[in-house]
Motif scaffolding. Sequence first.
Motif, PDB file in Angstrom:
ATOM      1  N   UNK A 121      25.990 -35.247  -6.427  1.00 27.31           N
ATOM      2  CA  UNK A 121      24.883 -34.255  -7.410  1.00 27.31           C
ATOM      3  C   UNK A 121      23.786 -33.615  -6.323  1.00 27.31           C
ATOM      4  N   UNK A 122      22.727 -32.793  -6.738  1.00 31.25           N
ATOM      5  CA  UNK A 122      22.252 -33.063  -6.155  1.00 31.25           C
ATOM      6  C   UNK A 122      20.778 -32.742  -6.988  1.00 31.25           C
ATOM      7  N   UNK A 123      20.941 -32.629  -8.248  1.00 31.36           N
ATOM      8  CA  UNK A 123      19.589 -32.118  -8.954  1.00 31.36           C
ATOM      9  C   UNK A 123      20.062 -33.439 -10.177  1.00 31.36           C
ATOM     10  N   UNK A 124      19.160 -34.178 -10.640  1.00 34.48           N
ATOM     11  CA  UNK A 124      18.586 -34.281 -12.097  1.00 34.48           C
ATOM     12  C   UNK A 124      18.769 -33.292 -12.857  1.00 34.48           C
ATOM     13  N   UNK A 125      20.010 -33.344 -14.068  1.00 32.34           N
ATOM     14  CA  UNK A 125      19.916 -31.928 -14.748  1.00 32.34           C
ATOM     15  C   UNK A 125      20.304 -30.665 -14.189  1.00 32.34           C
ATOM     16  N   UNK A 126      19.847 -29.738 -14.524  1.00 31.58           N
ATOM     17  CA  UNK A 126      19.767 -28.225 -13.901  1.00 31.58           C
ATOM     18  C   UNK A 126      19.238 -27.363 -14.676  1.00 31.58           C
ATOM     19  N   UNK A 127      18.763 -26.178 -14.367  1.00 27.08           N
ATOM     20  CA  UNK A 127      17.748 -25.531 -14.563  1.00 27.08           C
ATOM     21  C   UNK A 127      18.843 -23.611 -14.575  1.00 27.08           C
ATOM     22  N   UNK A 128      20.063 -23.973 -14.229  1.00 23.27           N
ATOM     23  CA  UNK A 128      20.726 -22.430 -14.854  1.00 23.27           C
ATOM     24  C   UNK A 128      21.080 -22.059 -15.885  1.00 23.27           C
ATOM     25  N   UNK A 129      21.718 -23.333 -16.780  1.00 26.97           N
ATOM     26  CA  UNK A 129      22.204 -23.501 -17.953  1.00 26.97           C
ATOM     27  C   UNK A 129      23.804 -22.910 -18.655  1.00 26.97           C
ATOM     28  N   UNK A 130      24.356 -22.938 -18.178  1.00 28.98           N
ATOM     29  CA  UNK A 130      25.820 -22.277 -17.354  1.00 28.98           C
ATOM     30  C   UNK A 130      26.230 -22.916 -19.155  1.00 28.98           C
ATOM     31  N   UNK A 131      26.222 -22.158 -19.603  1.00 26.38           N
ATOM     32  CA  UNK A 131      27.143 -22.064 -21.111  1.00 26.38           C
ATOM     33  C   UNK A 131      28.182 -23.226 -21.871  1.00 26.38           C
ATOM     34  N   UNK A 132      29.036 -22.754 -20.291  1.00 26.43           N
ATOM     35  CA  UNK A 132      30.042 -23.852 -20.798  1.00 26.43           C
ATOM     36  C   UNK A 132      30.376 -25.829 -19.609  1.00 26.43           C
ATOM     37  N   UNK A 133      29.056 -25.835 -19.212  1.00 23.08           N
ATOM     38  CA  UNK A 133      28.293 -26.955 -18.592  1.00 23.08           C
ATOM     39  C   UNK A 133      27.879 -28.038 -19.359  1.00 23.08           C
ATOM     40  N   UNK A 134      28.280 -29.310 -19.475  1.00 21.93           N
ATOM     41  CA  UNK A 134      27.675 -29.815 -19.772  1.00 21.93           C
ATOM     42  C   UNK A 134      26.090 -30.395 -19.115  1.00 21.93           C
ATOM     43  N   UNK A 135      26.015 -30.355 -17.696  1.00 26.51           N
ATOM     44  CA  UNK A 135      24.969 -30.860 -17.212  1.00 26.51           C
ATOM     45  C   UNK A 135      23.651 -29.792 -17.775  1.00 26.51           C
ATOM     46  N   UNK A 136      24.070 -27.927 -17.639  1.00 29.55           N
ATOM     47  CA  UNK A 136      23.301 -27.223 -17.420  1.00 29.55           C
ATOM     48  C   UNK A 136      23.020 -27.303 -19.889  1.00 29.55           C
ATOM     49  N   UNK A 137      23.332 -27.991 -20.289  1.00 24.61           N
ATOM     50  CA  UNK A 137      22.872 -28.316 -21.697  1.00 24.61           C
ATOM     51  C   UNK A 137      21.497 -29.530 -21.985  1.00 24.61           C
ATOM     52  N   UNK A 138      21.876 -30.232 -20.704  1.00 21.54           N
ATOM     53  CA  UNK A 138      20.500 -30.917 -20.128  1.00 21.54           C
ATOM     54  C   UNK A 138      19.016 -30.505 -19.919  1.00 21.54           C
TER      55      UNK A 138
END
Length: 356
Positions: A121-138
């Motif tokens: 990983x390179x970030x805690x969470x993610x700002x890109x917000x891809x709609x298929x991605x669990x991290x993007x929901x965070x």
Amino acid sequence: MFGVIIFAKIEWGAACLQIIGLNLEEVEELVLKLGEPRYRARQLLDWVYKKGVDDFGQMSNLPALFRQRLEAHGLTGGSITKAGAEEAADGTKKYLFRLPDGFCVEAVYIPEQKRKTVCFSTQVGCAVGCTFCATGQQGFKRNLTAGEIVDQVRKIGLDQRTRISHAVAMGQGEPLANYAATIKALRLLNADYGLQMAARHLTVSTSGIVPAIYRLSDEELQINLALSLHATADQLRSALIPLNRTYPLAQVIQACRDYAAKTKRRVTLEYIMLAGVNDGDAALARLVDLAKGWLCHVNLIPYNPVPAAPYRPSPPRTRQRFLGFLQKHGVAASIRQERGAEVNAACGQLRQHLKL
Ligand code: SF4
């Protein structure tokens, strides 16, 4: 008590209190400030990167006074601690690491016969917000430091008692949105005093930050680039990857073509196959058009369902149809083998499911 050290080259702050994440030049600056000869830097780095020792007390070839001074200045060897792990039947293992400020990130160990890979990983969470991605929901919390990135690879190698041969920036976060720390980490993974991993075994996966792709191609690092493509028309890609509104498909593909032309490295186009969304005939024809005639490879990825995401995986026969059609039209392609789905360690599924 020892005084506060002022570093000219080191970005000094709470996040820089670890030796891991510092490069040779920075560690040399540190040891010189502490009144030690320059060669101590390589000794110190050897303990941290090669021997995996974080405790200065165990660094037996360093003078006791030097070790005391390192501790007195609040320095430590490593930067993260293992907080949990879960292993799938195929040997894929998901790790949860706690950062110094209490946030946690996940990384995945993927063993294969000829390679041992860590997806970090390179970030805690993610700002890109891809709609298929669990991290993007965070949502986005913060960037990782270079040390926190490198330490995921080092700690997994130590835990597995193996040499990690490959590393991919494909875990939580958009690596090129944390550009400086990601590049520094890649250099440390590659460095002779670091983890000594071949640059051609290191991969950065991006959702398509165009200026950063051009910047990456100027780094003179022979690393691989992977693009999260996932759609072949702007409207759908923007719905899946909101960043596409800023950097539309034509610009992103051109940047990848330019990257391949400049670095002579083959770019991977990642394509998560979503039933009834991006797996129709028109999408397939456009995929051939996008990928034909340049140094790229299409990686068809079975989708791993994520709670609250409205997608289903394409059936295996559809994936096979895509593969056959791409290859028939001269496009290098493969279907990614599913690994670790039972522990939510597969693509797009990292989001701290492990219990602390
Ligand atoms: S797929 Fe990657 S870029 Fe997109 S939200 Fe997930 S972590 Fe971020």
